[in-house]
Design a protein around this motif. Structure first.
Motif, short mmCIF file in Angstrom:
data_model
loop_
_atom_site.label_atom_id
_atom_site.label_comp_id
_atom_site.label_asym_id
_atom_site.label_seq_id
_atom_site.Cartn_x
_atom_site.Cartn_y
_atom_site.Cartn_z
N ARG A 26 0.80 -1.43 -0.19
CA ARG A 26 -0.04 0.01 0.17
C ARG A 26 0.82 1.08 0.07
O ARG A 26 1.89 1.48 0.59
N SER A 27 0.44 2.29 -0.52
CA SER A 27 1.08 3.47 -0.64
C SER A 27 1.25 4.21 0.65
O SER A 27 2.13 5.20 0.70
N ARG A 28 0.28 3.98 1.58
CA ARG A 28 0.52 4.49 2.84
C ARG A 28 1.80 3.96 3.94
O ARG A 28 2.01 4.47 4.57
N CYS A 29 2.41 2.88 3.40
CA CYS A 29 3.30 2.08 3.94
C CYS A 29 4.67 2.99 3.98
O CYS A 29 4.86 3.90 2.85
N ASP A 30 5.46 2.96 5.06
CA ASP A 30 6.88 3.69 5.05
C ASP A 30 7.74 3.10 3.71
O ASP A 30 8.23 3.95 3.26
N GLN A 41 -0.10 -4.54 4.15
CA GLN A 41 0.75 -4.28 5.32
C GLN A 41 1.50 -5.65 5.67
O GLN A 41 0.86 -6.42 6.38
#
Length: 156
Positions: A26-30, A41
């Motif tokens: 996902r794009s929200r992962c670091d 995740q």
């Protein structure tokens, strides 16, 4: 920079800039690994007392450290990490004392951890007494029982 992940197949190193990093698709992962076999995740890296620890976040394809699948493990410099089928080497300078060795989470049951149960070896005597020998009785069955057994066993 707190360390880096070096791709084993070549490519640019991935810097570890925070002390807690989520890796996934996902794009929200670091750290984003845009591969179909990486979970949204997938895992988490956390710097604790100067050492990195990896934790699987319930991914479908798992995490391996030095070829062994694990749910959570302390990482040492040079360890090889597999996230799904993507392989990296972790590089960093550890600080402080080495982390405790990883425990096998299935080695001790929850009841034993809580002190409600003792280990099997402690409960049972080391050599059980021999069973008394009894002569084997010849069992005979009635016609109905024999017919039922033949029917159950498929004998015609």
């Amino acid at each position: 920079m707190l360390g880096e992940l070096i791709p084993l197949g070549g490519g640019d190193s991935i810097p570890l800039l925070e002390s807690k990093i989520v890796i996934g698709r996902r794009s929200r992962c670091d750290i984003v690994l845009a591969f179909p076999n990486v979970s949204s995740q997938h895992c988490e890296l956390e710097l604790l007392n100067g050492y990195w620890q990896i934790r699987d976040l319930g991914s479908r394809n798992g995490v391996k450290v030095n070829g062994e699948r694990c749910d959570q493990k302390w990482l040492h410099p040079g360890d090889q990490i597999s996230i799904a089928k993507n392989h990296y080497e972790i590089a960093y300078e550890p600080v402080g004392d080495a982390p405790p060795e990883d425990d096998d989470p299935f080695e001790v049951g929850l009841l034993e951890k809580a002190g409600l149960q003792t280990r099997e070896a402690e409960r049972r005597p080391s050599n059980p007494p021999p069973a008394p020998s009894r002569p084997v009785k010849d069992r005979s069955f009635g016609e109905d029982e024999d017919a039922a057994m033949e029917w159950l066993m498929g004998d015609d």
